[in-house]
Structures are given as C-alpha cells and as structure tokens.
Write an enzyme that holds these catalytic residues in place. Structure first.
Site, PDB file in Angstrom:
ATOM      1  N   HIS A 313       0.854  -1.192   0.000  1.00 37.89           N
ATOM      2  CA  HIS A 313       0.000   0.000   0.000  1.00 37.89           C
ATOM      3  C   HIS A 313       0.883   1.233   0.000  1.00 37.89           C
ATOM      4  O   HIS A 313       1.953   1.240   0.589  1.00 37.89           O
ATOM      5  CB  HIS A 313      -0.900   0.022   1.251  1.00 37.89           C
ATOM      6  CG  HIS A 313      -2.067   0.940   1.118  1.00 37.89           C
ATOM      7  ND1 HIS A 313      -1.972   2.281   1.366  1.00 37.89           N
ATOM      8  CD2 HIS A 313      -3.346   0.703   0.728  1.00 37.89           C
ATOM      9  CE1 HIS A 313      -3.160   2.844   1.144  1.00 37.89           C
ATOM     10  NE2 HIS A 313      -4.013   1.916   0.767  1.00 37.89           N
ATOM     11  N   ASP A 370      -7.919  -5.269   0.050  1.00 36.99           N
ATOM     12  CA  ASP A 370      -8.427  -6.160  -1.003  1.00 36.99           C
ATOM     13  C   ASP A 370      -8.060  -7.618  -0.793  1.00 36.99           C
ATOM     14  O   ASP A 370      -8.533  -8.484  -1.529  1.00 36.99           O
ATOM     15  CB  ASP A 370      -7.891  -5.687  -2.358  1.00 36.99           C
ATOM     16  CG  ASP A 370      -8.476  -4.336  -2.728  1.00 36.99           C
ATOM     17  OD1 ASP A 370      -7.705  -3.413  -3.038  1.00 36.99           O
ATOM     18  OD2 ASP A 370      -9.710  -4.204  -2.661  1.00 36.99           O
TER      19      ASP A 370
HETATM   20  C1  SDX Z   1      -6.296  -0.019  -2.908  1.00 36.96           C
HETATM   21  O1  SDX Z   1      -4.479   4.503  -2.063  1.00 36.96           O
HETATM   22  C2  SDX Z   1      -5.409   3.899  -1.454  1.00 36.96           C
HETATM   23  O2  SDX Z   1      -5.839   4.291  -0.394  1.00 36.96           O
HETATM   24  C3  SDX Z   1      -5.999   2.669  -2.168  1.00 36.96           C
HETATM   25  C4  SDX Z   1      -7.014   1.862  -1.374  1.00 36.96           C
HETATM   26  C5  SDX Z   1      -8.276   2.654  -1.132  1.00 36.96           C
HETATM   27  O3  SDX Z   1      -8.965   2.349  -0.152  1.00 36.96           O
HETATM   28  O4  SDX Z   1      -8.621   3.504  -1.985  1.00 36.96           O
HETATM   29  O5  SDX Z   1      -6.448   1.443  -0.154  1.00 36.96           O
HETATM   30  C6  SDX Z   1      -7.435   0.609  -2.165  1.00 36.96           C
HETATM   31  O6  SDX Z   1      -6.077   0.317  -4.050  1.00 36.96           O
HETATM   32  C7  SDX Z   1      -5.404  -0.995  -2.184  1.00 36.96           C
HETATM   33  C8  SDX Z   1      -4.212  -1.503  -3.054  1.00 36.96           C
HETATM   34  C9  SDX Z   1      -4.730  -2.638  -3.965  1.00 36.96           C
HETATM   35  N1  SDX Z   1      -3.687  -2.991  -4.939  1.00 36.96           N
HETATM   36  C10 SDX Z   1      -3.012  -4.181  -4.832  1.00 36.96           C
HETATM   37  O7  SDX Z   1      -3.174  -4.979  -3.932  1.00 36.96           O
HETATM   38  C11 SDX Z   1      -2.043  -4.443  -5.987  1.00 36.96           C
HETATM   39  C12 SDX Z   1      -0.726  -4.997  -5.457  1.00 36.96           C
HETATM   40  N2  SDX Z   1      -0.018  -3.883  -4.736  1.00 36.96           N
HETATM   41  C13 SDX Z   1       0.993  -3.164  -5.453  1.00 36.96           C
HETATM   42  O8  SDX Z   1       0.793  -3.052  -6.816  1.00 36.96           O
HETATM   43  C14 SDX Z   1       1.445  -1.886  -4.717  1.00 36.96           C
HETATM   44  O9  SDX Z   1       1.725  -2.261  -3.433  1.00 36.96           O
HETATM   45  C15 SDX Z   1       0.535  -0.678  -4.684  1.00 36.96           C
HETATM   46  C16 SDX Z   1       0.071  -0.275  -6.043  1.00 36.96           C
HETATM   47  C17 SDX Z   1      -0.641  -0.915  -3.805  1.00 36.96           C
HETATM   48  C18 SDX Z   1       1.333   0.479  -4.069  1.00 36.96           C
HETATM   49  O10 SDX Z   1       2.325   0.808  -4.976  1.00 36.96           O
HETATM   50  P1  SDX Z   1       3.439   1.916  -4.621  1.00 36.96           P
HETATM   51  O11 SDX Z   1       3.071   2.682  -3.412  1.00 36.96           O
HETATM   52  O12 SDX Z   1       3.736   2.670  -5.869  1.00 36.96           O
HETATM   53  O13 SDX Z   1       4.673   1.035  -4.168  1.00 36.96           O
HETATM   54  P2  SDX Z   1       5.817   0.532  -5.150  1.00 36.96           P
HETATM   55  O14 SDX Z   1       5.203  -0.109  -6.350  1.00 36.96           O
HETATM   56  O15 SDX Z   1       6.782   1.646  -5.350  1.00 36.96           O
HETATM   57  O16 SDX Z   1       6.457  -0.650  -4.256  1.00 36.96           O
HETATM   58  C19 SDX Z   1       7.593  -0.418  -3.417  1.00 36.96           C
HETATM   59  C20 SDX Z   1       8.403  -1.722  -3.504  1.00 36.96           C
HETATM   60  C21 SDX Z   1       8.803  -2.081  -4.945  1.00 36.96           C
HETATM   61  O17 SDX Z   1       9.970  -2.891  -4.847  1.00 36.96           O
HETATM   62  P3  SDX Z   1      11.433  -2.124  -5.008  1.00 36.96           P
HETATM   63  O18 SDX Z   1      11.402  -1.344  -6.304  1.00 36.96           O
HETATM   64  O19 SDX Z   1      11.585  -1.252  -3.774  1.00 36.96           O
HETATM   65  O20 SDX Z   1      12.440  -3.289  -5.042  1.00 36.96           O
HETATM   66  O21 SDX Z   1       7.582  -2.828  -3.054  1.00 36.96           O
HETATM   67  C22 SDX Z   1       7.397  -3.741  -4.126  1.00 36.96           C
HETATM   68  C23 SDX Z   1       7.695  -2.979  -5.405  1.00 36.96           C
HETATM   69  O22 SDX Z   1       8.116  -3.875  -6.436  1.00 36.96           O
HETATM   70  N3  SDX Z   1       5.985  -4.149  -4.076  1.00 36.96           N
HETATM   71  C24 SDX Z   1       5.544  -5.401  -4.276  1.00 36.96           C
HETATM   72  C25 SDX Z   1       4.157  -5.333  -4.078  1.00 36.96           C
HETATM   73  N4  SDX Z   1       3.790  -4.073  -3.788  1.00 36.96           N
HETATM   74  C26 SDX Z   1       4.922  -3.341  -3.786  1.00 36.96           C
HETATM   75  N5  SDX Z   1       6.199  -6.531  -4.598  1.00 36.96           N
HETATM   76  C27 SDX Z   1       5.418  -7.643  -4.725  1.00 36.96           C
HETATM   77  N6  SDX Z   1       4.073  -7.680  -4.541  1.00 36.96           N
HETATM   78  C28 SDX Z   1       3.419  -6.536  -4.222  1.00 36.96           C
HETATM   79  N7  SDX Z   1       2.097  -6.552  -4.047  1.00 36.96           N
END
Ligand code: SDX
Length: 434
Positions: A313, A370
């Site tokens: 998140h 989720d």
């Molecule tokens: C919702 O914003 C809100 O409030 C949203 C929400 C709401 O109520 O409106 O809470 C609802 O959208 C919840 C999120 C649902 N999405 C998912 O579950 C999809 C999977 N999650 C990821 O795609 C990600 O965690 C996000 C999109 C939720 C957040 O992305 P960010 O903040 O841009 O974080 P990032 O992609 O920069 O990740 C930081 C690191 C990265 O690795 P490094 O580059 O540091 O090596 O964490 C890793 C990412 O690759 N990472 C994950 C991961 N999420 C982040 N690696 C594996 N699996 C994951 N799920």
C-alpha cells in the site's frame, strides 16, 4: 491517533543555485508537516514527485490514514468502531456532514436516500438492456452514473454544496440498483425491482439474488457482514479514484461526470480492481499446486511482472486497518456460508509465508483491504466481476463527501506540471514544392 506534528520554528530555507528561498511550513491537524512549495514557480523551480507520494494536492477534513500505525479515521472516529456500530448510510452521513447523525437525522437521511421517488428513469433502465453479458459491470456502473446527468433534475438555484448534496443523494440511491442490475446482466436473468421498504443492504442483496416472483431476503449475518465492508470501504483520503474525482470536479464538470471518472479509476487492478485479481491469483495458486514459497519468489522477481495482489500500500506500512476487520469477517462468514472454500486457507497460508519473508518485511508490505474482501464476496455468492462494483457501493459515500467539501471552498483547476524529457526546439525540414 498520532499527535499533531511537532511545533515548527518558522519557514524552511531552500538553497538552490546560490539563491536562498524561504518556504512556509504548515502544520495540518494530523500527519506530516507540510512545506508550502506554491511559491517555487516565482523562482523558476518546480517539484518532481511521481505518483504524488509526498504531495498534498488539497486540504481535507474528512478522513485520516495513519499509515505507520495502521489506523483509519472517518471525521476522527476509528473505522473499526464505526464498522460494527453504525449502518453504512449513517457513516455516509458522517462523511458528508462531519458528525454522526442523531436518530432523527439518520431517519430523515435514510428516507431521502431510500425515497421511492428516486427510482431510476426508464431511460437508464433501458441502458442495461443494451449491455452484453460479456461487459464488465464496472463499465455498466460508469455508463449508468454518467447517464444520471441526462435524467436527474438539477436545480441551478441551489448553492453549489446543495447541488452536490442533492446529486450525491441520488447517486447513493442509484448505485446499489445499478450494481444489482449489472449482476442480473452477468447472470443473464431479468432485472429485479428495488424494494424501498427494506434497508439499503437488504434491498441490494435481494436485488442481486432474487428471481422474478421470489424475493430472496439475505440472512442477518450476511447483511451485517456486507454493511461492515461498505463502511470500511467508504473513504480513504486521496486514493487514485478519489483524486481522479477531485481532478475532474475541479474543471467544473458535473458531480456525475466526476463520479463516473472515479469509477473508471477504481477499476484498475492496482487499485479497486485488486480484489478481483486476488481471487484470480488464489485460484491459480490452487490450480497450479505450486508451493506458496514459489509464488512468493515469483512476486519478488524483478524480471517478473507478477505481484502479490492484495499486498502492499502507498500509505500503510503495517497491516491495513481495514484488513484486520475484514480478515475476521471472512473467517466468521466463510465458516457459515462456504466452509469448503479452500481459497481462504490458501490466503491465510500465503499471508503467513509472505510476512515471514525479508523482501516483504523490509519493504513493509502487508495485506491491504483487497486481500480478504473477495473471499467474503465469493462466500455471499457474487462472481468475481462484481467485487469492484461492491467497492464502488462503499466508496460512493466518500466521493459525495469530497465533492461537497470541494463545493464549500475556493476551487482551482487541477493542472500538474511535468518533467519534460522530449526534444528541444528544432526546425521542420523544408519539403519540396510546399
Ligand atoms: C487499494 O491509495 C489507497 O488508499 C488505495 C485503497 C483505497 O482504499 O482507496 O487502499 C485501495 O487500491 C489498495 C491496493 C490494492 N492494490 C493491490 O493490492 C495491488 C498490489 N499492490 C501493489 O501493486 C502496490 O503495493 C501498490 C500499487 C498498492 C502500491 O504501490 P506503490 O506505493 O507505488 O509502491 P511501489 O510499487 O513503489 O512498491 C515499493 C516496492 C517495490 O519494490 P522495489 O522497487 O523497492 O524493489 O515494493 C514492491 C515494489 O516492487 N511491491 C511489491 C508489491 N507491492 C509493492 N512486490 C510484490 N508484490 C506486491 N504486491
């Protein structure tokens, strides 16, 4: 709730290219101290913040997310208290008007939202006749919401806030009917009829699961579980879809056009669409028979686009406040409605394996809202395409509140700048004979 930011000792100074610039430092009621960078343009400067991770685009008093502590507050009330003590419409009232309703105020508000006079215009009903069974229900909701512009009676004599409030009440009244109709299109059955003598959740569930001539009322545990989920999803600061809503509304577009845009933003698999992707991921894990460690390794592989859906998140750096409540609801309801569903057990074991892995620990990636919600919707009997529309039902309350809040204050159209990476000026080559 986190204490307010520490007292600041005056402006921040920025030294750039031999120039020292003073930036005002503001203290919000809660959360991070803010640097006011709105004067940087005068110095030929701008800030670059991909995804707006550290940028406050608006002031708002509706919701606060304490990402470090994993807490969520609606108008100062912890969401886990509201989720089991108040109805979704009472919480919608809180978000819209800033205070919990008295019993009389709650009755009056419910009467407005559940007003039989707000039933859908036949023109919108006929829209659903044109939707193919293959259409995703989020597209149906977005189209039907936009169509409210054509059939809802606006009143330009009202104040801006009153106009949004009136449109918002109509949206709160219409969205569960849109979702119920969309479910009928998916099932290929005739649409049911909204029964305004039932409460909001019961009517929605009977719309979704009744067959013509046989109104099927939900059991009390299912209705209570869905009410809890709608409350938990009702708002969440400036997430992608609410920020989209505000951006569209900032141009002066109608509330319905802004809400329709927000529905489309919520549809994305990285946002509200994740609840559907989680179930798809769990089903693939089950069908593959692969060990969970292999799934976690795949999610960690930078060369693999696979992510652990329902994990991570932008704001929460511990378990999402809502995920804790939803996990318990899933345990209780699945045991009652679908004890044989293997996906819950897979989800819990996957959570255990991931939370023991340094990749997730070091990046502070935890289950989000989720991760378990789809398991509950599945146990109730919804197909996974209906999961994100169920997110819309809850979030519609926050969208109304945010547009009402925008209508009270000065508005400035949203228009971010860019970090330009294209070619510098060049001359168009001359063309013979031109
Ligand atoms: C919702 O914003 C809100 O409030 C949203 C929400 C709401 O109520 O409106 O809470 C609802 O959208 C919840 C999120 C649902 N999405 C998912 O579950 C999809 C999977 N999650 C990821 O795609 C990600 O965690 C996000 C999109 C939720 C957040 O992305 P960010 O903040 O841009 O974080 P990032 O992609 O920069 O990740 C930081 C690191 C990265 O690795 P490094 O580059 O540091 O090596 O964490 C890793 C990412 O690759 N990472 C994950 C991961 N999420 C982040 N690696 C594996 N699996 C994951 N799920």
């Amino acid at each position: 709730m986190p204490s307010s930011a520490p007292e600041n000792n005056g402006p921040a100074t920025l030294a750039v290219g031999g120039e020292t610039i003073e930036l005002a430092v503001d203290r919000p009621a809660l959360g991070r101290t803010m640097l006011d960078v709105s004067s940087l343009g005068q110095h030929g400067l701008a800030v670059y913040d991909p995804g707006y991770a550290d940028t406050a685009a608006y002031q708002s008093g509706i919701t606060f997310v304490d990402g470090e502590a994993g807490r969520l507050y609606f108008r100062g009330y912890p969401v886990e208290q509201l989720a089991t003590s108040h109805s979704f419409l009472e919480v919608a009232y809180l978000l819209m008007y800033g205070e919990l309703p008295s019993p009389q105020q709650a009755d009056d508000f419910v009467a407005k939202v559940r007003d039989p006079g707000l039933v859908l215009h036949v023109g919108i009903e006929r829209l659903f006749d044109t939707f193919p069974q293959s259409m995703h229900p989020m597209a149906m909701l977005s189209i039907a919401t936009e169509a409210l512009n054509a059939y809802a009676d606006d009143d330009a004599s009202l104040s801006p806030v009153a106009r949004v409030e009136r449109a918002g009440i109509r949206l709160l009244s219409s969205v569960p009917v849109f979702a119920g109709y969309a479910h009928s299109v998916l099932r290929g059955v005739p649409r049911g009829r909204s029964n305004r003598s039932l409460d909001y959740v019961e009517d929605f569930l009977q719309l979704c699961f009744s067959v013509p001539g046989h109104e099927q009322l939900p059991d009390e545990a299912t209705a209570r579980a869905l009410n809890t989920l709608l409350v938990l999803h009702a708002d969440h600061e400036l997430n992608c879809s609410t920020a989209t809503l505000r951006m569209v509304a900032s141009s002066g577009a109608s509330f319905y056009a802004s809400a329709s845009a927000a529905i489309n933003a919520l549809w994305g698999p990285l946002h509200g669409g994740a609840n559907q992707e989680v179930i798809r991921m769990l089903q693939e894990i089950k069908d593959s028979g692969k060990p969970l460690s292999a799934i976690v390794d795949k999610a960690k592989d930078k060369n693999d686009p696979f992510r652990l859906m329902g994990f991570g998140h932008r704001v929460y750096k511990t378990t999402d406040a809502r995920a804790r409540v939803i996990r318990q609801v899933a345990l209780d309801l699945v045991e009652k409605l679908a004890p044989a569903d293997p996906l819950l057990e897979i989800a819990m074991k996957l959570e255990e394996v991931a939370l023991a892995d340094d990749y997730f620990i070091s990046r502070r990636l935890y289950p989000n809202v989720d991760f378990y919600s789809g398991i509950i919707y599945r146990a109730i009997g919804f197909p996974d395409a209906m999961f994100t529309p169920l997110f819309v039902l809850g979030r519609s309350a926050g969208w109304v509140a945010h547009c009402m809040e925008m209508a009270t204050g000065p508005n400035r159209i949203g228009r971010p700048t860019q970090f330009y990476t294209g070619p510098t000026e060049r001359t168009v080559p001359s063309r013979p004979g031109v």
